[in-house]
Scaffold this active site. Structure first.
Site, PDB file in Angstrom:
ATOM      1  N   ASN A 115       3.687  -4.542  -1.081  1.00 52.55           N
ATOM      2  CA  ASN A 115       2.541  -4.052  -0.323  1.00 52.55           C
ATOM      3  C   ASN A 115       1.602  -5.228  -0.045  1.00 52.55           C
ATOM      4  OD1 ASN A 115      -0.082  -2.950   0.329  1.00 52.55           O
ATOM      5  ND2 ASN A 115       0.616  -0.985  -0.445  1.00 52.55           N
ATOM      6  N   HIS A 137      -0.531   0.106   4.224  1.00 51.29           N
ATOM      7  CA  HIS A 137      -1.261   1.371   4.189  1.00 51.29           C
ATOM      8  C   HIS A 137      -2.494   1.223   5.069  1.00 51.29           C
ATOM      9  CE1 HIS A 137      -2.552   5.034   1.581  1.00 51.29           C
ATOM     10  NE2 HIS A 137      -3.203   5.032   2.726  1.00 51.29           N
ATOM     11  N   GLU A 196       2.445   3.712   4.766  1.00 54.30           N
ATOM     12  CA  GLU A 196       1.816   4.764   3.974  1.00 54.30           C
ATOM     13  C   GLU A 196       0.539   5.231   4.661  1.00 54.30           C
ATOM     14  OE1 GLU A 196       2.990   3.164  -0.512  1.00 54.30           O
ATOM     15  OE2 GLU A 196       0.932   2.953   0.227  1.00 54.30           O
ATOM     16  N   HIS A 225       1.939   2.462  -7.632  1.00 54.22           N
ATOM     17  CA  HIS A 225       0.515   2.451  -7.987  1.00 54.22           C
ATOM     18  C   HIS A 225       0.353   1.940  -9.415  1.00 54.22           C
ATOM     19  CE1 HIS A 225      -3.517   3.562  -6.478  1.00 54.22           C
ATOM     20  NE2 HIS A 225      -3.821   3.443  -7.759  1.00 54.22           N
ATOM     21  N   HIS A 237      -1.207  -4.584  -5.447  1.00 54.62           N
ATOM     22  CA  HIS A 237      -2.361  -5.183  -6.107  1.00 54.62           C
ATOM     23  C   HIS A 237      -1.955  -6.110  -7.245  1.00 54.62           C
ATOM     24  CE1 HIS A 237      -6.570  -5.435  -7.324  1.00 54.62           C
ATOM     25  NE2 HIS A 237      -6.150  -5.314  -8.573  1.00 54.62           N
TER      26      HIS A 237
END
Length: 237
Positions: free
Chosen positions: A7, A43, A70, A190, A214
């Protein structure tokens, strides 16, 4: 082997904090693929505070692995997905002002809505995934929507991992088993990181893909992007 989708939202956040095009989000995606990533996840949110809608269009023309988009299926998001036609769309019920995704779908309550949206994406040949809390009782309703996969929302697992990893993963295992019973693929994402990823991947049956942003981008500040991606891939093998 479970695929790693990187991501790149946080790279876009850094770019947007200063203006201009540094760091270059598209070049970062190319490098992530070159370093071993098996997919790129974005996202885009309505305020475009990190990934911009134009980034998504540019990425589709550039990357060679799977693109996973997303987001909350508001009309503008649906239009973008149908325009870009990614390999996968992951439906996330996040509010416009959410800092990050913080809950999965109530698939019983939103079954009719999700069914309609997923039918539109399937008509365009797009694989679908529903962001889901680790609640086995919601899997049947997810299956009724026609979705291809669920994505397990793993913040709860990550938060409780250090204290009792077996207890932390139990509801995820139960939900994944139920997904298998209904013929659904399982993704996850996540707060997965280098400390908790291996146990999750080893324990969850049929885990097809994890999307990590992240923690991975943060680790890259210390280890470099190439080395970091290889470290995450090693945890998945």
């Amino acid at each position: 082997m479970t695929k790693l989708s990187v991501n790149i939202n946080k790279i876009a956040t850094l770019r947007n904090s200063r203006g201009g095009n540094l760091p270059d989000v598209i070049e970062a995606a190319r490098n992530a693929e070159r370093f071993g990533a098996e997919g790129i996840t974005v996202h885009p949110r309505p305020d475009e505070r990190h990934i911009r809608y134009q980034d998504v269009r540019d990425l589709k023309r550039t990357i060679t692995t799977e693109l996973n988009i997303e987001g909350n299926p508001i009309p503008r998001f649906i239009d973008l997905v149908l325009e870009v036609v990614p390999a996968q769309v992951t439906l996330v019920p996040d509010a416009e002002d959410a800092i990050t995704s913080n809950a999965g779908w109530d698939t019983r309550r939103h079954q009719a809505f999700l069914t309609d949206v997923i039918a539109r994406f399937h008509a365009a040949g797009i694989r679908t995934s529903i962001f889901l809390d680790p609640r086995p009782e919601l899997v049947e309703y997810a299956a009724r929507t026609g979705t291809d996969r669920i994505e397990l929302y793993t913040e709860g697992y990550a938060s409780a991992y250090a204290e009792d990893r077996e207890a932390a993963i139990r509801p995820y295992l139960e939900t994944a088993v139920e997904a298998g019973r209904f013929g659904l693929g399982v993704n996850a994402g996540h707060d997965l990181n280098l400390q908790n990823l291996r146990y999750f991947a080893e324990t969850i049956p049929g885990l097809l893909e994890v999307s990590i942003g992240h923690a991975l981008i943060s680790d890259a500040l210390y280890f470099g992007l190439e080395n970091t991606i290889q470290l995450y891939l090693r945890e998945l093998k």
